[in-house]
Enzyme design. Structure first.
Site, PDB file in Angstrom:
ATOM      1  N   GLU A 138       0.327  -1.388   5.542  1.00  0.00           N
ATOM      2  CA  GLU A 138       1.356  -0.948   6.499  1.00  0.00           C
ATOM      3  C   GLU A 138       1.131   0.499   6.906  1.00  0.00           C
ATOM      4  OE1 GLU A 138       5.192   0.858   7.888  1.00  0.00           O
ATOM      5  OE2 GLU A 138       3.942   1.453   6.195  1.00  0.00           O
TER       6      GLU A 138
ATOM      7  N   ASP B  75       0.821  -1.223   0.000  1.00  0.00           N
ATOM      8  CA  ASP B  75       0.000   0.000   0.000  1.00  0.00           C
ATOM      9  C   ASP B  75       0.848   1.262   0.000  1.00  0.00           C
ATOM     10  OD1 ASP B  75       0.843  -0.653   2.696  1.00  0.00           O
ATOM     11  OD2 ASP B  75      -0.599   0.832   3.433  1.00  0.00           O
TER      12      ASP B  75
HETATM   13 ZN   LIG Z   1       6.789   2.210   4.035  1.00  0.00          ZN
END
Ligand SMILES: [Zn+2]
Length: 421
Positions: free
Chosen positions: A187, A94
Site C-alpha cells: 500500500e 507493508d
Molecule cells: Zn497505511
C-alpha cells in the site's frame, strides 16, 4: 445489535495487543524500486503468519477450504454470516519505505502519566506538540525504541480486524453478514490495489482499517492527475545565437514562475488543491517538466489541466518557434465521487463509530489510498481509524485503548450490516 463501546472488554477478551506486538516485530517494509509483487519478499513472512492465524481462528478460505495467501502476497479469508450480504475488511501488511522497519523493538509504557515520553535515541513525544497524546492519560502507550518506525500503519488495522474476528467467532449469535478479509502488500508504494483479487473477493462494499487516531473516518481523498510538459527549443552555438536560439530552459523557468504560488502544496491545506512541479530535466534544446495536480473536486482538478494548457498557449504565443506539448493523465479519483452514490455506506460507518461511544472525525485525505483505487474499481472502500499517530517515523505510537476502540467500531459496523441484510 449489541453495541461494543468498552475497549477494556476488547483488551481482556482478545489478543489484539499481543498480535499487534508480534506483527510489528516482523520487518515488512515495501520497496518502490522493486518490480516484483509483493515488492519485498519479507512481506510474505507476515502474510503466512496471518493466514495461519486466520486458520486457527476457524475461518474458511475465499473460494477454497482454508485461509491462504495468493502468489502476490494477498491474504484472504472468510467468516460465513448468519445474515444475508457480504462485507470486506482490509488492512495492509507493508510499512513505509521512508523509515527503517528492521528490528522494530516496541516499548509498552503502562498507565501513561501525561508528560513527555522519552522513546530513545533522543526522540521525545510531547503532549504539547502531539495533542492526541494528551487524550491518552492512563492508557498503555506503545512506542518504538527510537531506532525504527513502529508500523502501527497498518499493523494496528490488521490487529483490530483480527480482534473483531475473535469476538465474532466467540459470539456466533451476533448478527453478521459474511465477512471477507483481505490483508494486502505494498500500500505504501501505491500498489496495494494493483493485484487486489477483486473478483475473488467479490464484496459489494469494503472498509480499510488504515486511519489514524480515534474516530477518524475518511470518505474523501484527493482526485489526482499527472502533467508532463515538453518544451522543445532551437539549439544554436551560443556564440552565433543572436536572433536564432530558442532556449527551452528559459521558457521552463517562465512557465514555473507563472504557476500561482498561492496554489502550491506549501501554501495550501484543508480542502484546497494545488499545482506541484515535482521534476525537471533537460537542456537548452529540450526539457521536460513533470507536475502533479490535486483537488478534492474532480471538476476543479480538470480545470487545473485547462489552466496549465492556457499557460502553455501563452508560451507558444510569446515564442512561436518553441515547441510546447502538454500531456495530462489521470492518477486516481476522490472516492467521494462514487461514495456519494452510496450514502448508506457512510451513514453506517458513522453509526458504527458513534455506537462505540466516539464522535466521528470526518477527515478528507490530502492524498490517495488503496481505498480510492478500489472504490474506482467498483468496490466502495472508505477508511476507518486504526489508532496510530505520527506515522512513518520513529515517533510513531499507539494507545492500546484506541486500538481496541477500532475493534469496537468494526464489530458495530459488521452488526449494522447484519441487521440491514
Ligand atoms: Zn497505511
Amino acid at each position: 445489535m449489541r453495541a461494543f463501546a468498552d475497549p477494556t472488554e476488547i483488551l481482556l477478551r482478545t489478543k489484539v495487543v499481543e498480535r499487534f506486538l508480534s506483527y510489528v516485530r516482523l520487518d515488512t517494509q515495501s520497496d518502490e524500486a522493486s518490480a516484483t509483487c509483493p515488492s519485498t519478499a519479507k512481506q510474505l513472512e507476515l502474510g503466512r503468519q496471518l493466514a495461519a492465524e486466520l486458520t486457527s481462528l476457524g475461518l474458511s478460505g475465499v473460494g477454497e477450504a482454508s485461509p491462504s495467501m495468493d502468489a502476490n502476497g494477498y491474504v484472504l479469508a472468510e467468516l460465513s454470516g448468519n445474515a444475508p450480504g457480504r462485507i470486506g475488511l482490509c488492512a495492509h501488511i507493508d510499512t513505509a519505505p521512508q523509515f527503517t522497519g528492521t528490528g522494530v523493538s516496541p516499548r509498552v509504557h503502562e498507565r501513561y502519566g501525561g508528560g513527555p515520553i522519552e522513546v530513545g535515541e533522543g526522540i521525545v513525544i510531547d503532549p504539547t506538540e502531539t495533542a492526541e497524546l494528551a487524550e491518552c492519560v492512563g492508557d498503555a502507550i506503545i512506542t518504538t525504541d527510537g531506532r525504527t518506525l513502529l508500523g502501527a500503519d497498518d499493523k494496528s488495522g490488521i490487529a483490530a480486524i483480527m480482534g473483531a474476528l475473535e469476538i465474532l467467532v466467540a459470539e456466533p449469535s451476533l448478527r453478521r453478514p459474511t465477512v471477507r478479509v483481505c490483508f494486502n502488500p505494498d500500500e505504501e508504494i501505491g500498489r496495494g490495489a494493483n493485484r487486489f483479487p477483486l473478483e475473488r473477493f467479490d464484496c459489494p462494499v469494503a472498509f480499510t482499517a488504515d486511519g489514524g487516531f480515534t474516530g477518524e473516518i475518511n470518505l474523501e481523498t484527493f482526485s489526482a492527475d499527472k502533467a508532463v510538459i515538453t518544451l522543445t527549443g532551437v539549439s544554436v552555438h551560443p556564440g552565433t545565437a543572436k536572433g536564432k536560439m530558442v532556449n527551452a530552459l528559459t521558457y521552463a523557468g517562465k512557465l514555473l514562475a507563472s504557476l500561482p504560488m498561492a496554489e502550491s502544496p506549501e501554501c495550501t491545506e484543508g480542502r484546497d488543491g494545488f499545482f506541484h512541479p515535482v521534476n525537471i530535466s533537460g537542456d537548452a534544446a529540450a526539457c521536460r517538466i513533470q507536475l502533479i495536480l490535486r483537488d478534492f473536486d474532480t471538476a476543479v482538478l480538470k480545470e487545473r489541466g485547462r489552466r496549465l494548457e492556457a499557460l502553455c498557449a501563452a508560451l507558444r504565443a510569446e515564442e512561436p518557434r518553441l515547441g510546447v506539448r502538454l500531456e495530462v493523465t489521470e492518477q486516481y479519483r476522490n472516492m467521494h465521487d462514487v461514495l456519494s452514490g452510496h450514502p448508506e455506506t457512510a451513514a453506517l460507518l458513522e453509526r458504527a463509530v458513534r455506537a462505540a461511544g466516539i464522535a466521528p472525525n470526518l477527515k478528507p485525505i490530502r492524498g490517495g489510498t488503496d481505498g480510492s483505487r478500489l472504490t474506482a474499481m467498483g468496490m466502495p472502500t472508505p477508511n476507518l481509524f486504526a489508532g496510530g499517530v505520527n506515522f512513518h517515523g520513529p515517533a510513531e505510537w499507539i494507545s492500546t485503548r484506541v486500538l481496541a476502540q477500532s475493534t469496537c467500531a468494526i464489530l458495530n459496523l459488521v452488526q449494522l450490516y447484519g441487521e440491514r441484510g
